[in-house]
Every structure is written in C-alpha cells, then in structure tokens.
Design a protein around this motif. Structure first.
Motif, mmCIF file in Angstrom:
data_model
loop_
_atom_site.group_PDB
_atom_site.id
_atom_site.type_symbol
_atom_site.label_atom_id
_atom_site.label_comp_id
_atom_site.label_asym_id
_atom_site.label_seq_id
_atom_site.Cartn_x
_atom_site.Cartn_y
_atom_site.Cartn_z
ATOM 1 N N LEU A 65 13.752 -62.378 -6.803
ATOM 2 C CA LEU A 65 13.872 -60.071 -6.329
ATOM 3 C C LEU A 65 13.935 -59.638 -8.156
ATOM 4 C CD1 LEU A 65 16.741 -60.671 -4.010
ATOM 5 C CD2 LEU A 65 14.499 -59.758 -3.622
ATOM 6 N N VAL A 66 14.000 -60.980 -9.121
ATOM 7 C CA VAL A 66 14.728 -60.204 -10.622
ATOM 8 C C VAL A 66 13.724 -59.141 -10.514
ATOM 9 C CG1 VAL A 66 14.457 -62.234 -11.719
ATOM 10 C CG2 VAL A 66 16.116 -60.301 -12.307
ATOM 11 N N SER A 67 14.252 -57.843 -11.729
ATOM 12 C CA SER A 67 13.472 -57.235 -12.626
ATOM 13 C C SER A 67 12.950 -58.016 -13.462
ATOM 14 C CB SER A 67 13.663 -55.571 -12.553
ATOM 15 O OG SER A 67 13.835 -55.525 -11.404
ATOM 16 N N PHE A 68 11.533 -57.810 -14.679
ATOM 17 C CA PHE A 68 11.329 -58.080 -15.756
ATOM 18 C C PHE A 68 10.479 -56.961 -16.554
ATOM 19 C CE2 PHE A 68 10.944 -62.029 -13.187
ATOM 20 C CZ PHE A 68 11.319 -63.114 -14.247
ATOM 21 N N ARG A 69 9.423 -57.085 -16.723
ATOM 22 C CA ARG A 69 8.818 -55.964 -18.338
ATOM 23 C C ARG A 69 8.882 -54.837 -17.195
ATOM 24 N NH1 ARG A 69 9.440 -56.164 -22.838
ATOM 25 N NH2 ARG A 69 7.830 -54.868 -24.848
ATOM 26 N N GLY A 70 9.021 -53.323 -17.476
ATOM 27 C CA GLY A 70 8.153 -52.208 -16.636
ATOM 28 C C GLY A 70 9.021 -52.477 -14.979
ATOM 29 N N GLU A 71 7.407 -52.546 -14.975
ATOM 30 C CA GLU A 71 7.448 -52.529 -12.709
ATOM 31 C C GLU A 71 7.735 -53.698 -12.586
ATOM 32 O OE1 GLU A 71 2.593 -51.550 -12.473
ATOM 33 O OE2 GLU A 71 3.918 -50.093 -12.080
ATOM 34 N N GLN A 72 7.305 -54.313 -13.311
ATOM 35 C CA GLN A 72 7.587 -55.892 -12.384
ATOM 36 C C GLN A 72 8.458 -56.472 -11.892
ATOM 37 O OE1 GLN A 72 5.927 -57.590 -15.606
ATOM 38 N NE2 GLN A 72 4.143 -56.622 -16.050
ATOM 39 N N VAL A 73 8.027 -56.874 -10.406
ATOM 40 C CA VAL A 73 9.369 -57.045 -10.080
ATOM 41 C C VAL A 73 9.228 -58.403 -9.168
ATOM 42 C CG1 VAL A 73 11.121 -56.925 -7.991
ATOM 43 C CG2 VAL A 73 10.647 -54.909 -9.237
ATOM 44 N N GLY A 74 10.034 -59.435 -10.041
ATOM 45 C CA GLY A 74 9.779 -60.948 -9.502
ATOM 46 C C GLY A 74 8.508 -61.541 -10.918
ATOM 47 N N LEU A 75 8.672 -63.543 -9.851
ATOM 48 C CA LEU A 75 8.541 -64.230 -10.908
ATOM 49 C C LEU A 75 6.608 -63.851 -10.970
ATOM 50 C CD1 LEU A 75 8.316 -65.792 -13.498
ATOM 51 C CD2 LEU A 75 8.485 -67.802 -11.434
ATOM 52 N N ALA A 76 6.272 -64.155 -9.592
ATOM 53 C CA ALA A 76 5.047 -64.106 -9.583
ATOM 54 C C ALA A 76 4.551 -62.700 -10.295
ATOM 55 C CB ALA A 76 4.654 -64.198 -8.191
ATOM 56 N N ALA A 77 5.044 -61.824 -9.909
ATOM 57 C CA ALA A 77 4.123 -60.546 -10.187
ATOM 58 C C ALA A 77 4.299 -60.818 -12.723
ATOM 59 C CB ALA A 77 4.939 -59.354 -10.595
ATOM 60 N N VAL A 78 4.909 -60.710 -12.764
ATOM 61 C CA VAL A 78 5.545 -60.925 -15.257
ATOM 62 C C VAL A 78 4.473 -62.299 -14.995
ATOM 63 C CG1 VAL A 78 7.129 -62.153 -14.657
ATOM 64 C CG2 VAL A 78 6.642 -60.965 -16.630
ATOM 65 N N SER A 79 4.346 -63.066 -14.264
ATOM 66 C CA SER A 79 3.581 -63.966 -14.516
ATOM 67 C C SER A 79 2.152 -64.127 -14.694
ATOM 68 C CB SER A 79 3.798 -65.107 -13.882
ATOM 69 O OG SER A 79 2.973 -66.653 -14.590
ATOM 70 N N GLN A 80 1.543 -63.156 -13.704
ATOM 71 C CA GLN A 80 0.196 -62.277 -13.473
ATOM 72 C C GLN A 80 -0.509 -61.919 -14.826
ATOM 73 O OE1 GLN A 80 -1.555 -60.886 -9.533
ATOM 74 N NE2 GLN A 80 -2.137 -59.171 -10.897
ATOM 75 N N ALA A 81 1.004 -60.826 -14.947
ATOM 76 C CA ALA A 81 0.482 -59.303 -15.539
ATOM 77 C C ALA A 81 0.483 -60.012 -17.239
ATOM 78 C CB ALA A 81 1.768 -58.280 -15.775
ATOM 79 N N LEU A 82 1.940 -61.214 -17.850
ATOM 80 C CA LEU A 82 1.655 -61.371 -18.963
ATOM 81 C C LEU A 82 0.475 -62.560 -19.367
ATOM 82 C CD1 LEU A 82 5.551 -61.763 -19.504
ATOM 83 C CD2 LEU A 82 3.559 -59.533 -19.809
ATOM 84 N N PHE A 83 0.489 -63.753 -18.020
ATOM 85 C CA PHE A 83 -0.428 -64.993 -18.483
ATOM 86 C C PHE A 83 -1.401 -65.313 -17.943
ATOM 87 C CE2 PHE A 83 4.197 -65.481 -19.942
ATOM 88 C CZ PHE A 83 4.617 -65.299 -21.443
ATOM 89 N N GLY A 84 -1.570 -64.179 -16.626
ATOM 90 C CA GLY A 84 -2.763 -64.400 -15.975
ATOM 91 C C GLY A 84 -2.800 -65.783 -14.917
ATOM 92 N N LYS A 85 -1.442 -66.328 -14.671
ATOM 93 C CA LYS A 85 -1.405 -67.636 -14.100
ATOM 94 C C LYS A 85 -0.415 -67.486 -12.801
ATOM 95 C CE LYS A 85 -1.247 -70.386 -18.076
ATOM 96 N NZ LYS A 85 0.016 -72.239 -18.830
#
Length: 733
Positions: A163-183
């Motif tokens: 549920l936590v917001s990360f960078r920009g529009e990314q919400v949740g660990l799955a979104a930030v993990s994909q956006a930053l590292f493609g993983k």
C-alpha cells in the motif's frame, strides 16, 4: 514549551484511549485493485498488462513470501527496529522523538510501520502538505493498537509494502521494483533493497540524497549483522556496496526502465484495440482468444523474414490467424516491433491497397450468375478499355500475356486482364456490394467509384477483415465476425456466399497445377497438406499480401512499409508468402488437412480443349453449367460479346477548340457477326468499329447482330455546342 506540551499530551492520550476496531487483513487484500488490466491467453497464460488507471501505478498484490528477505530486513532495520517487540506504538521511539524536539529543536520521526499502515488505511489519517495534526497522530496510535490486536506481524508488513507510495506514481513494492530494476520483488538483492527502502523517507528526493541514505542503510545492515553475532562485512565490502548503490541508484532513478521480459506485451496492438472495445475496470482479468505460443512464433517468423528483406526497403509487416470454425483470433502481430520506424501503427487494422486478393470473390460472383464456369476460357491479351476517367489498359504482373486461359488458370495464376474482362461482365457495383457484405467495411463508396480497377484490388482494406472474408470461403460461405475473448458468445454464422461456388473457388486456390503458369509447380504457396491461398501486390509494390486457409485455420500476412514507400523488387512469393507458409506449417504440425468434400449443387465433368489450349482434366461445375467441350475462340467470343465503347453512363464533352471534322467517338463492338448500331431508335451504321460525331444530348445506343437481335444497350451523354435549328446529327440515317 508548546512542543513539549504537544508531546506530553500525545503520550498521555495514547496511554488512556482504548484501541479502535480495525479492518480485516483479508478485506484489505481483497479490496486491492491494480491499475492495470491483465490479459490472458486462451490457456490462462499471461499475455500482457495494460494500464487503465492513470492516477497511480499499482501492480498485483505481492505476498510476503514473494518478497526478498533482504528487503524485509532493510525495511525493519531502517523504519522500525523494534517492530517485532512493540504493540503498535514504540514508546521508546515516542520518548526519543519528544526529547529531541524539546532540546534539539528538530523533529525526529516516531511512527512505527503499524502506525504508517494505519495512515494508509484511513484517509482521515493521511498526512497533508503541512504534515499530520496532533489529532491525526493520536488517531494513528489508536488505529495501530487496533491493528496489532487483529493482525499478525507478517500481515502488517505485507499490507504496508503493497500500500505504501514510492517514487512518483508508483504505489506498492511490485510497481517500484519493476520500474527501477525490471525485477519481481522476490529477486531484489541487498543493494537494490536498500535503494527502495531509502525512498520511503523521501520518495521524490534527489538521486544523491537517496543514494546517501541507501549507503547508510547498507552500513546499518552490516553493523546489525555483526551485533547479532553474524559474520561482519569487511570495510572494503561495505565501500563496494555503497559504490554499487551509487551507480545503480543513478541509473535506476534517472530514467524509466522498459518492461521486463516477463511482462513485455506479446500483442500490444490487439490489447489496445480490445481495451477500446471493452473498456474494462482496473484490475480486470480478461481471457482472450489468443494463443501465446503461436503469437510468439508468428512474431519471431515475421521479424526474421523482414530482417532478410531489409536490403529491399521493407521494414513493416503484420500477421493475423483465425480459427475457421469459431472465428477466434489466435494471433495478432500488428508490426515488426523494433525493426519498424512506425511500430505503433497496427498493420492488422491499417488501410492498405488490396492488390489481387479480391479476385476470388469476383470470379465467385461470375460463377454464381452463370456468366462463367471454372472451365470457361477468357482472353488474356492486350486490352484497352475506355472509362469515364480515360483509357484503362491493365497489365499482368509478369508483363506478358497467355492467350486463351481457363477461369481456373486465370484465378490461380492471378492474371489481371482476364479479371478485368470478368468485372466488365459482373459489374463493379456488384463486386463492391459482395465485398461489403463480407465485412470489408472500408469500401464505403459505390462500385462506380472504383470502376474496373476494383478487380485488381484498387481499394483500401484491412488485413483482419480480408482474412475473415477468406475464412468465410473456408467455411463454405458461412460468415461470422471474429471473436476476441473467450467470454464472448460465438456468433451464429450467416450465409453470405453460396456453398457450391465457395467450394469451387477454394478448389481453384488449392490447385498448384493451375497456378504454375505464374508461380511454378513448387513454391512457398505449396504445402504438404490441403490449403488454398492467394497472393496480392498493390501498385508500385507498396503492399504485399498472402491470404490462405487449411481446413482448420486461416492465415493472413501483409508486408510493406507503414509510411507507404515502395518496396524494391518484392513480389508475393518473396514478401508475405514465406511468412504465411511458416505460420500455417506451425499450426498444422501433427494435423491432417484433407480436401473438403464437394457440397450439394456441384458436379464434376471431364473437359478437353481444342487446340490443346489447356490439358484435359476433371473439372467442377455448378449444377446445370456443365460443358464437355470448350472451344477457345467461341468461349472467348461469348464472354466478351457486346459493346466495348462507349461504356454505359459515360459522359463526353465536345471541345470547341478542335475542328468538328476531327472529333469522333469510336463505337466498338466485340464478338458480334454483322454488327448493327442503332442510336436513339434509328440505325446509323454497320461494322465492329464505327466513328461517330459526338452530337450533344443524352443518347441510347443499341448493338444488334446481323439478324437484328438486340445484343446490348447502353446510355451515354455528350455535352458541348448546341446544334443549329433544323440540323440533324451527322451520320444519322
């Protein structure tokens, strides 16, 4: 003193107020809605994710077991060291924060992970631009205590990371993990985990601040490991990890990474069109009719073939595969992807000139109306036809002429002149109406707009619609629209073509002997199983097509350039056909495809030709149109008998700058012995070719044979100078 009183009041309030009711973990997880729509293939395999909610990027919920231990360790160590000891509120942290605010005049966070989760679950507790108010902080504490009473620690961690917001529009660990590292979150290493956790304190902080905090987290992880008796990292290892964090953080935070291989869209054009049709809600899972394995194969074959054609100025292509019985779309390759400078253009639905791919439907009309049979002879010789737009002189692809040829040979070998002679019999309006009824929706104009050139494909069509028209042939004339998803009911087929004529046309398209005049006996159009196929090339080699079907599948391929630039010496045999054969071979592996049985209304007869125009053979006929002996000269004459010029509905203009003696309209007949010309009810001349002065007005012209029997009648108009009173039309008798 005000800060001192605030923190003291907060301590007393948290001690005195009982815990409030908390939402259930299962309800929170069930309410989670990704921002994307997940497309599945017909077997349930993921095809791609498509963003529909533009407010935030949220991917599928990730269970704690699917999150790397390195990230869980970094999170707890950085954000809430006593997470597993406290019951929602870390009193030591609250006291430390109060002390720091009293004596050092700077804020030090005291929120636990549970309190932060409470703020994520309750909109009233979310921080504003100025931070949280005292009452919001009290509410966080109350809600955190309630959560700890109802939830397990692992559930709190799992919900927080989703549920936590990360960078920009990314919400949740799955979104930030994909956006930053493609993983996926399960694959994050300690350096990547430290960078992600560092974003929690300042999601949109600059790269240097994030990297510095990540380095501090890595050092804290090493120190904590040593404190707990683990093997401490050497100083050189810590420096190495910090250096890696600096490089990796700079790369990850400076640009948006492309979708990883496990999430790369397999059918982006299909997905976009499907979303336009369905407009599904975010989080939906849609079972499409596509086959992921076939989609990958068709894409790879098209790209491999286009690489081989790169030196011939070819960069684009498209493939569509339909299941004959159901109409299911099994593959949709809209472009060549990275090989194209216009990869977003969808070649499956783009309008391109049809070339010779419309000829089967033209000849089918001629068969149905009993104008021709598959054994009828047509004259493949130079032809000049006068039209309202000027003189029309069609040429064959090979720039040669075969002389008298049967309809079977003319269609299978894709000869142009016989096709134009056939449309002169059938009429362009009838062909246009037939094509429109078969789903070619782009043919909005009436047949006269296209004229005779419609026989050679001078009309823009879509690959999907054209492939479905060929599928109608494969189904014996039964039409239904293509199906996109498994949830859609299969539409009831409708009779659009006669079964008997559909069978004969399909048989011609499967005849490798009949196509040998142009393509040879062995070519990429020949398969080890029964199949029917037609190629097409548009003007100046701008479009190249191959459409064909087996008993079970229909495959359509287009090759060209999205911008319309001509290809260099690329025919149907070298452009689309090799891709068509490869895809159909893949579909037919291990499957039989025997010739279809003749339906009612079809008769088979032996035919032979005088002068050995073509070899004797067994030929299919519509019942009642059988012929045992075909004479080439007579057949060609019968087929073309009538008025060659002027055409019905033509309009001519008298040019005032040309002397009247030099202005003549040539009346031309073909195939009529002792031809007589009657104009407006009066006979004016005899002969197959008669010059006539173009007298102004509307005229009715009749061609009669030597016995006076009417052969054909046309109407035309001449515009120009007005005749003097008392004069009569020159040439009138």
């Amino acid at each position: 003193m005000r800060s001192k009183r605030r923190w003291a009041g907060l301590l007393l309030a948290l001690c005195a107020v009982p815990a409030l009711a908390a939402p259930r973990f299962a309800a929170v997880k069930a309410a989670w809605q990704p921002s994307d729509v997940l497309l599945l293939d017909r077997h349930g395999a993921p095809l791609q994710q498509l963003r529909v909610d533009k407010r935030a990027q949220r991917l599928a919920w990730v269970s704690l077991a699917d999150i790397s231990p390195a990230l869980r360790y970094a999170l707890v160590l950085s954000e809430d060291r006593r997470f597993y000891q406290h019951s929602g509120v870390d009193w030591s942290g609250v006291a430390a924060a109060a002390w720091g605010n009293l004596w050092h005049s700077r804020t030090r966070g005291a929120s636990t992970l549970t309190m932060q989760l409470a703020g994520l679950l309750d909109e009233d507790l979310r921080a504003t631009a100025g931070g949280r108010s005292l009452w919001q902080k009290l509410g966080q504490g109350w809600s955190a205590r309630a959560l700890e009473q109802e939830w397990r620690k692992d559930e709190i961690l799992e919900a927080y990371l989703n549920l936590v917001s990360f960078r920009g529009e990314q919400v949740g660990l799955a979104a930030v993990s994909q956006a930053l590292f493609g993983k996926l979150p399960s694959g994050l290493n300690r350096v990547e985990a430290a960078i992600i956790v560092a974003l929690l304190r300042g999601p949109n902080a600059g790269t240097e601040r994030v990297v510095a905090r990540a380095c501090g987290i890595l050092q804290a992880m090493d120190s904590d490991s040593a404190r707990l008796g683990g093997q401490p990292s050497a100083a050189a290892d810590s420096q190495r990890d910090c250096a890696r964090a600096s490089v990796l953080g700079s790369q990850a935070l400076s640009y948006r990474r492309a979708a990883p291989a496990w999430q790369a869209p397999l059918a982006p054009h299909f997905g976009y069109k499907l979303l336009q049709q369905l407009q599904p809600a975010a989080g939906s899972r849609i079972a499409t009719t596509l086959d992921a394995g076939l989609q990958r194969y068709a894409t790879a074959v098209l790209q491999r073939h286009l690489r081989a054609l790169a030196q011939r100025n070819v960069q684009d292509g498209a493939v569509v595969v339909l299941d004959n019985a159901s109409g299911d779309i099994l593959a949709w390759v809209g472009s060549s992807g990275r090989l194209s400078s216009a990869a977003n253009v969808d070649g499956v639905t783009a309008l391109r000139q049809a070339g010779s791919t419309l000829k089967p439907f033209l000849y089918q009309l001629a068969l149905e109306r009993r104008y021709l049979s598959a054994a009828s002879l047509l004259d493949d010789s130079p032809l000049d036809m006068q039209t309202a737009a000027g003189l029309y002189a069609p040429q064959n692809y090979a720039r040669d002429f075969k002389g008298p040829v049967s309809v079977r040979t003319a269609l299978a070998s894709s000869l142009n002149v016989p096709a134009v002679r056939t449309i002169a019999m059938v009429g362009a309006p009838a062909l246009r109406d037939r094509l429109y009824a078969l789903g070619l929706s782009s043919l909005q104009n009436d047949g006269d707009y296209y004229g005779y050139s419609l026989a050679l494909g001078a009309a823009d069509v879509r690959l999907l619609e054209l492939a479905n028209a060929y599928r109608t042939l494969a189904q014996g004339g039964l039409y239904s629209a293509p199906r996109w998803t498994l949830a859609q009911p299969r539409p009831a087929p409708q009779r659009r073509l006669a079964a008997a004529s559909s069978f004969i046309i399909a048989d011609i398209l499967s005849d490798r002997t009949a196509r040998a005049r142009t393509f040879g006996l062995e070519s990429v159009l020949s398969t080890r199983y029964w199949s029917a196929v037609k190629t097409g090339t548009s003007k100046d080699m701008r479009d190249n097509w191959t459409l064909g079907f087996s008993r079970r599948y229909t495959v359509g391929v287009w090759v060209g350039n999205a911008g319309g630039e001509p290809m260099w010496d690329v025919s149907g045999m070298h452009g689309a056909a090799p891709v068509w054969q490869s895809v159909l071979d893949y579909l037919q592996r291990g499957l039989a495809s025997l010739p279809p049985p003749a339906p009612p209304g079809v008769r088979q007869q032996a035919v032979r030709y005088q002068g050995e125009v073509e070899a004797a053979r067994q030929e299919y006929f519509l019942a009642g149109s059988e012929r045992r002996l075909i004479l080439p000269q007579q057949a060609a004459t019968r087929a073309a008998a009538g008025i060659v010029a002027p055409l019905d509905g033509s309009i001519y203009a008298v040019d005032p700058d040309i002397p009247p003696a030099n202005q003549r309209l040539l009346l031309r007949a073909r195939g009529v012995a002792g031809a007589q010309w009657w104009l407006d009810g009066r006979r004016i001349a005899r002969g197959a070719s008669v010059p006539w002065f173009p007298w102004p007005g509307r005229h009715r012209l009749e061609l009669r044979d030597g016995s006076g029997k009417l052969v054909e009648r046309v109407n035309f108009e001449v515009r120009g100078a007005v005749a003097k009173p008392g004069s009569r039309a020159p040439g009138a008798r």
